[in-house]
Write a protein that holds these residues in place. Structure first.
Motif, short mmCIF file in Angstrom:
data_model
loop_
_atom_site.label_atom_id
_atom_site.label_comp_id
_atom_site.label_asym_id
_atom_site.label_seq_id
_atom_site.Cartn_x
_atom_site.Cartn_y
_atom_site.Cartn_z
N GLN A 193 0.78 -1.14 0.21
CA GLN A 193 0.03 0.16 0.04
C GLN A 193 0.85 1.27 0.01
OE1 GLN A 193 -2.38 -1.14 3.65
NE2 GLN A 193 -4.02 -0.48 2.45
N ALA A 194 1.84 1.22 0.86
CA ALA A 194 2.76 2.42 0.83
C ALA A 194 3.48 2.75 -0.53
CB ALA A 194 3.76 2.17 2.04
N ARG A 195 3.88 1.73 -0.98
CA ARG A 195 4.68 1.96 -2.23
C ARG A 195 3.78 2.36 -3.43
NH1 ARG A 195 7.43 -2.85 -0.38
NH2 ARG A 195 9.44 -2.19 0.24
N THR A 196 2.41 1.98 -3.43
CA THR A 196 1.60 2.24 -4.47
C THR A 196 1.15 3.66 -4.27
OG1 THR A 196 0.57 -0.08 -4.53
CG2 THR A 196 -0.86 2.04 -5.11
N CYS A 197 1.07 4.21 -3.16
CA CYS A 197 0.65 5.63 -2.79
C CYS A 197 1.94 6.47 -3.21
CB CYS A 197 0.31 5.85 -1.17
SG CYS A 197 -1.39 5.36 -0.88
N LEU A 198 3.13 5.96 -2.79
CA LEU A 198 4.45 6.81 -3.11
C LEU A 198 4.58 6.90 -4.54
CD1 LEU A 198 6.25 5.75 0.12
CD2 LEU A 198 5.38 7.98 -0.23
N ALA A 199 4.01 5.98 -5.24
CA ALA A 199 4.41 5.87 -6.74
C ALA A 199 3.34 6.68 -7.46
CB ALA A 199 4.23 4.64 -7.36
N ASP A 200 2.30 7.29 -6.65
CA ASP A 200 1.16 8.10 -7.37
C ASP A 200 1.59 9.58 -7.57
OD1 ASP A 200 -1.24 9.49 -7.93
OD2 ASP A 200 -2.43 8.15 -6.67
N ARG A 201 2.14 10.01 -8.54
CA ARG A 201 2.53 11.40 -8.89
C ARG A 201 1.74 12.30 -8.90
NH1 ARG A 201 7.12 13.59 -12.50
NH2 ARG A 201 6.76 15.76 -12.29
N GLY A 202 0.27 12.05 -8.87
CA GLY A 202 -0.87 12.86 -8.99
C GLY A 202 -1.16 13.16 -7.32
N LYS A 203 -1.08 12.18 -6.81
CA LYS A 203 -1.44 12.37 -5.20
C LYS A 203 -0.33 13.31 -4.33
CE LYS A 203 -2.44 8.72 -2.74
NZ LYS A 203 -3.90 8.99 -2.45
N ILE A 204 0.94 13.02 -4.89
CA ILE A 204 2.10 13.83 -4.37
C ILE A 204 2.13 15.29 -4.78
CG2 ILE A 204 4.79 13.83 -4.46
CD1 ILE A 204 4.58 10.98 -4.51
N GLU A 205 1.61 15.62 -6.11
CA GLU A 205 1.70 16.88 -6.56
C GLU A 205 0.44 17.69 -5.88
OE1 GLU A 205 1.39 16.41 -10.84
OE2 GLU A 205 3.52 16.58 -10.91
N ALA A 206 -0.77 17.05 -5.70
CA ALA A 206 -1.81 17.38 -5.02
C ALA A 206 -1.47 18.28 -3.76
CB ALA A 206 -3.12 16.55 -5.12
N ILE A 207 -0.88 17.32 -2.97
CA ILE A 207 -0.41 17.65 -1.63
C ILE A 207 0.42 18.88 -1.54
CG2 ILE A 207 1.03 17.08 0.68
CD1 ILE A 207 -0.11 14.21 -0.25
N ALA A 208 1.69 18.81 -2.55
CA ALA A 208 2.62 20.02 -2.46
C ALA A 208 1.97 20.97 -3.22
CB ALA A 208 3.60 19.49 -3.60
N ASN A 209 1.06 20.93 -4.18
CA ASN A 209 0.37 22.20 -4.92
C ASN A 209 -0.30 22.80 -3.76
OD1 ASN A 209 2.03 21.69 -6.93
ND2 ASN A 209 0.18 20.75 -7.97
N ALA A 210 -1.17 22.06 -3.04
CA ALA A 210 -2.26 22.75 -2.16
C ALA A 210 -1.28 23.40 -0.82
CB ALA A 210 -2.88 21.77 -1.42
N SER A 211 -0.09 22.96 -0.60
CA SER A 211 0.53 23.63 0.40
C SER A 211 1.08 24.82 -0.11
CB SER A 211 1.72 22.67 0.64
OG SER A 211 2.85 23.32 1.48
N THR A 212 1.78 25.15 -1.36
CA THR A 212 2.24 26.17 -1.90
C THR A 212 1.15 27.26 -2.25
OG1 THR A 212 3.78 25.10 -3.27
CG2 THR A 212 3.36 27.13 -3.88
N LYS A 213 -0.11 26.73 -2.75
CA LYS A 213 -1.12 27.68 -3.04
C LYS A 213 -1.70 28.27 -1.57
CE LYS A 213 -5.71 27.68 -5.30
NZ LYS A 213 -6.73 28.18 -4.15
#
Length: 249
Positions: free
Chosen positions: A191-211
């Protein structure tokens, strides 16, 4: 996608060991208006506010009554020692005393400071929404151990910067022991590896933080909002009197 947000993600991926420190300095709004004690608000039959979790439009995880008259929001980094201190000192009182009344809700949002922070932010969101805040608190409690593993595996972390994004955060999690850490808490390695390979999920967290950082002028962690306004408190001994002044009991 806004170019600036992609630039943030690119920069944060490029330097796995740049652990930006949290700050005890936070910009604040005017003082909290005094109010009378607010009577408890009953949860719907068969539920409890302390077990009610809502994912907000901002991407935060809110525990408690979504319509609570007193709304506390924390912007936090998972590699911030002051955030770890608040998780240890403030969260138990919030969960045991204030949130169960339905008068206070607590929402955790991310201000991402570095790649390890972003890795943890992704992992705590990987399972059921009810697990996000408890897992975040456990990761903060283990922060010194996570840093120690990062130091011991510096070469492996540096090498992760040359990997494709879909492999990069998995490598960071392996180097810091986070795959095993979360597996011991119910999130399987797969499960962890699947989530950490999800670029869209990672970008969403990073982009929300910046915005949100840009829109609200939030640069330090932890920073707290009380009913939408930044407050001059970043640890529990200073924060609890402001909640009480607003009507929490």
């Amino acid at each position: 996608m806004i170019t600036r947000h992609r630039s943030f993600l690119t920069a944060i991926l490029a330097a796995p060991l740049l652990l930006a420190g949290c700050s005890d300095e936070a910009e604040t709004a005017d003082g909290v208006a005094a109010g009378e004690p607010i009577p408890a608000i009953a949860a719907p039959a068969g539920t409890a506010w302390a077990e009610t979790v809502t994912v907000t439009p901002e991407g935060g995880y809110l525990v408690g009554n979504p319509e609570a008259p007193i709304k506390l929001v924390e912007y936090a980094s998972h590699t911030c020692g002051a955030c770890a201190a608040f998780a240890a000192q403030g969260k138990p009182a919030l969960k045991q005393q204030y949130i169960p009344t339905g008068v206070v809700s607590f929402e955790l949002r991310n201000l991402v400071r570095d790649p390890i922070d972003l890795t943890i932010a992704t992992l705590v969101r990987c399972g059921p929404k009810e697990n996000m805040q408890p897992l975040a608190d456990e990761a903060w409690a283990a922060l010194n151990d996570i840093f120690a593993r990062a130091d011991a595996n510096n070469a492996q972390l540096q090498a992760s910067g040359n990997l494709p994004v879909e492999q990069r955060f998995i490598a960071i999690a392996q180097a810091t022991g986070l795959i095993d850490f979360f597996a011991a808490r119910g999130l399987s390695a797969d499960q962890a590896r699947t989530c950490l390979a999800d670029r869209g999920k990672i970008e969403a967290i990073a982009n929300a933080s910046t915005k949100q950082s840009d829109e609200l002028g939030i640069q330090a962690t932890p920073t707290f909002l009380l009913n939408g306004s930044k407050i001059d408190a970043n640890q529990w001994p200073q924060l609890e009197p402001l909640l009480q002044r607003a009507g929490a009991r």
